[in-house]
Design a protein around this motif. Structure first.
Motif, PDB file in Angstrom:
ATOM      1  N   ARG A 228      -9.879  33.493  32.426  1.00  0.00           N
ATOM      2  CA  ARG A 228      -9.446  33.317  33.813  1.00  0.00           C
ATOM      3  C   ARG A 228      -9.380  34.682  34.490  1.00  0.00           C
ATOM      4  NH1 ARG A 228      -4.019  29.952  32.950  1.00  0.00           N
ATOM      5  NH2 ARG A 228      -3.856  31.583  31.383  1.00  0.00           N
ATOM      6  N   ILE A 229     -10.012  34.779  35.639  1.00  0.00           N
ATOM      7  CA  ILE A 229     -10.100  36.033  36.377  1.00  0.00           C
ATOM      8  C   ILE A 229      -9.422  35.867  37.728  1.00  0.00           C
ATOM      9  CG2 ILE A 229     -11.698  37.690  37.425  1.00  0.00           C
ATOM     10  CD1 ILE A 229     -13.706  36.952  35.264  1.00  0.00           C
ATOM     11  N   GLY A 230      -8.621  36.846  38.111  1.00  0.00           N
ATOM     12  CA  GLY A 230      -7.925  36.776  39.384  1.00  0.00           C
ATOM     13  C   GLY A 230      -8.247  37.965  40.275  1.00  0.00           C
ATOM     14  N   PHE A 231      -8.255  37.727  41.572  1.00  0.00           N
ATOM     15  CA  PHE A 231      -8.529  38.780  42.555  1.00  0.00           C
ATOM     16  C   PHE A 231      -7.378  38.853  43.552  1.00  0.00           C
ATOM     17  CE2 PHE A 231     -12.658  37.756  40.905  1.00  0.00           C
ATOM     18  CZ  PHE A 231     -13.368  38.941  40.928  1.00  0.00           C
ATOM     19  N   ILE A 232      -6.749  40.001  43.613  1.00  0.00           N
ATOM     20  CA  ILE A 232      -5.739  40.247  44.641  1.00  0.00           C
ATOM     21  C   ILE A 232      -6.441  40.991  45.765  1.00  0.00           C
ATOM     22  CG2 ILE A 232      -3.587  41.444  45.184  1.00  0.00           C
ATOM     23  CD1 ILE A 232      -2.721  40.955  42.303  1.00  0.00           C
ATOM     24  N   GLY A 233      -6.712  40.264  46.836  1.00  0.00           N
ATOM     25  CA  GLY A 233      -7.529  40.786  47.929  1.00  0.00           C
ATOM     26  C   GLY A 233      -8.882  40.103  47.912  1.00  0.00           C
ATOM     27  N   THR A 234      -9.222  39.465  49.030  1.00  0.00           N
ATOM     28  CA  THR A 234     -10.494  38.727  49.097  1.00  0.00           C
ATOM     29  C   THR A 234     -11.303  39.252  50.272  1.00  0.00           C
ATOM     30  OG1 THR A 234      -9.321  36.795  48.233  1.00  0.00           O
ATOM     31  CG2 THR A 234     -11.544  36.428  49.030  1.00  0.00           C
ATOM     32  N   GLY A 235     -11.808  40.472  50.117  1.00  0.00           N
ATOM     33  CA  GLY A 235     -12.634  41.084  51.147  1.00  0.00           C
ATOM     34  C   GLY A 235     -14.105  40.982  50.813  1.00  0.00           C
ATOM     35  N   VAL A 236     -14.876  41.896  51.383  1.00  0.00           N
ATOM     36  CA  VAL A 236     -16.333  41.854  51.243  1.00  0.00           C
ATOM     37  C   VAL A 236     -16.766  42.000  49.784  1.00  0.00           C
ATOM     38  CG1 VAL A 236     -18.472  43.060  51.820  1.00  0.00           C
ATOM     39  CG2 VAL A 236     -16.741  42.681  53.586  1.00  0.00           C
ATOM     40  N   ILE A 237     -16.178  42.951  49.056  1.00  0.00           N
ATOM     41  CA  ILE A 237     -16.605  43.188  47.685  1.00  0.00           C
ATOM     42  C   ILE A 237     -16.165  42.056  46.765  1.00  0.00           C
ATOM     43  CG2 ILE A 237     -16.357  44.688  45.682  1.00  0.00           C
ATOM     44  CD1 ILE A 237     -18.315  45.673  47.794  1.00  0.00           C
ATOM     45  N   THR A 238     -14.946  41.548  46.951  1.00  0.00           N
ATOM     46  CA  THR A 238     -14.528  40.385  46.159  1.00  0.00           C
ATOM     47  C   THR A 238     -15.479  39.222  46.381  1.00  0.00           C
ATOM     48  OG1 THR A 238     -12.185  40.979  46.138  1.00  0.00           O
ATOM     49  CG2 THR A 238     -12.710  38.658  45.831  1.00  0.00           C
TER      50      THR A 238
END
Length: 259
Positions: free
Chosen positions: A2-12
């Motif tokens: 499971r992978i999580g991203f804090i921040g969902t901008g262009v690179i995410t």
């Protein structure tokens, strides 16, 4: 995994877009709600993507947490979160040091830094990481290729070199404007230049054993137009200007590390 991203901008968005089309073994991708439009679009693209309004939930549930917020708000976003000791954390935050991240996180986590570029969306990106990490290398291999920096200075140099993207298109813009001044349409100028540079990059990619200096020689007949172009560019200070720009950007990166 499971992978999580804090921040969902262009690179995410680019990473997740490439990831869901790859065969990397991810069972769930947890995104922070911001930016809502991007996270909603990614959730609609793949059933493994889940959006949450809680950054703490991402930290609690993800095996690997990507920090992808803007440097200006990074501390206020990260410091309130409770990370697990030994947790894998991958920082995408430019100019924020390992020391600052560890201070804000307040736990003995395993931190890597990386510089993914937009082409990871089509799994053709090259990503610099530091320090070496087998899991992260495998992850970015699925999105293109990986360069593992052997030192923080080398990693910072890759960060500076990644700033060449704007310059590249600026050079193309200048050449296109010149062609248009000779009577070419903007569409034809852009198509012509794009194909020239695309094939030159493909040539270099297919022959990594040939360095750039030799490739330049191979494409420059003695006394010919290509040789003249480079000599005029160099004698007019072009190569010095490029080196100076790289040094100035690198200084900015290093100064952020050593305020």
């Amino acid at each position: 995994m499971r992978i999580g991203f804090i921040g969902t901008g262009v690179i995410t968005e680019a990473i997740v877009t490439g990831l869901i089309s790859s065969d990397f073994p991810v069972t769930e991708i947890i995104l922070s709600e911001r930016s809502h439009a991007k996270s909603a679009r990614l959730a609609a693209a793949d059933k493994r993507v889940r959006v949450t309004g809680s950054n703490q939930q991402i930290v609690d549930e993800a095996d690997l947490v990507f920090l992808a917020v803007r440097p200006q708000i990074a501390e206020q976003v990260i410091r309130p979160l409770n990370f697990r000791a030994g947790q894998d954390v991958a920082s995408l935050i430019a100019t924020v040091t390992f020391e600052s991240l560890l201070d804000w996180i307040g736990a003995d986590v395993k931190i890597t830094r990386s510089i993914p570029l937009p082409a990871v969306a089509t799994r053709r990106g090259v990503t610099a990481i530091y320090p070496a990490d087998d899991q992260l290398e495998s992850f970015y291999d699925a999105l293109g290729s990986v360069v593992v920096a052997q030192s923080l200075d080398e990693f910072d140099a890759y960060a500076a070199a990644s700033a060449l993207m704007g310059l590249y298109f600026g050079v193309m813009e200048t050449a296109s404007d010149w062609l248009c001044g000779q009577g070419t349409s903007p569409q034809n100028a852009q198509s012509y230049l794009t194909k020239i540079f695309l094939e030159l990059s493909r040539k270099a990619d297919r022959a990594p054993e040939i360095d750039f200096a030799r490739l330049r020689d191979h494409h420059s007949t003695p006394g010919g137009l290509n040789q003249q172009m480079f000599e005029d560019f160099s004698e007019s200070g072009g190569t010095q200007a490029l080196t100076r720009a790289l040094e100035n950007v690198a200084k900015r990166v290093r100064d952020a590390r050593n305020p």
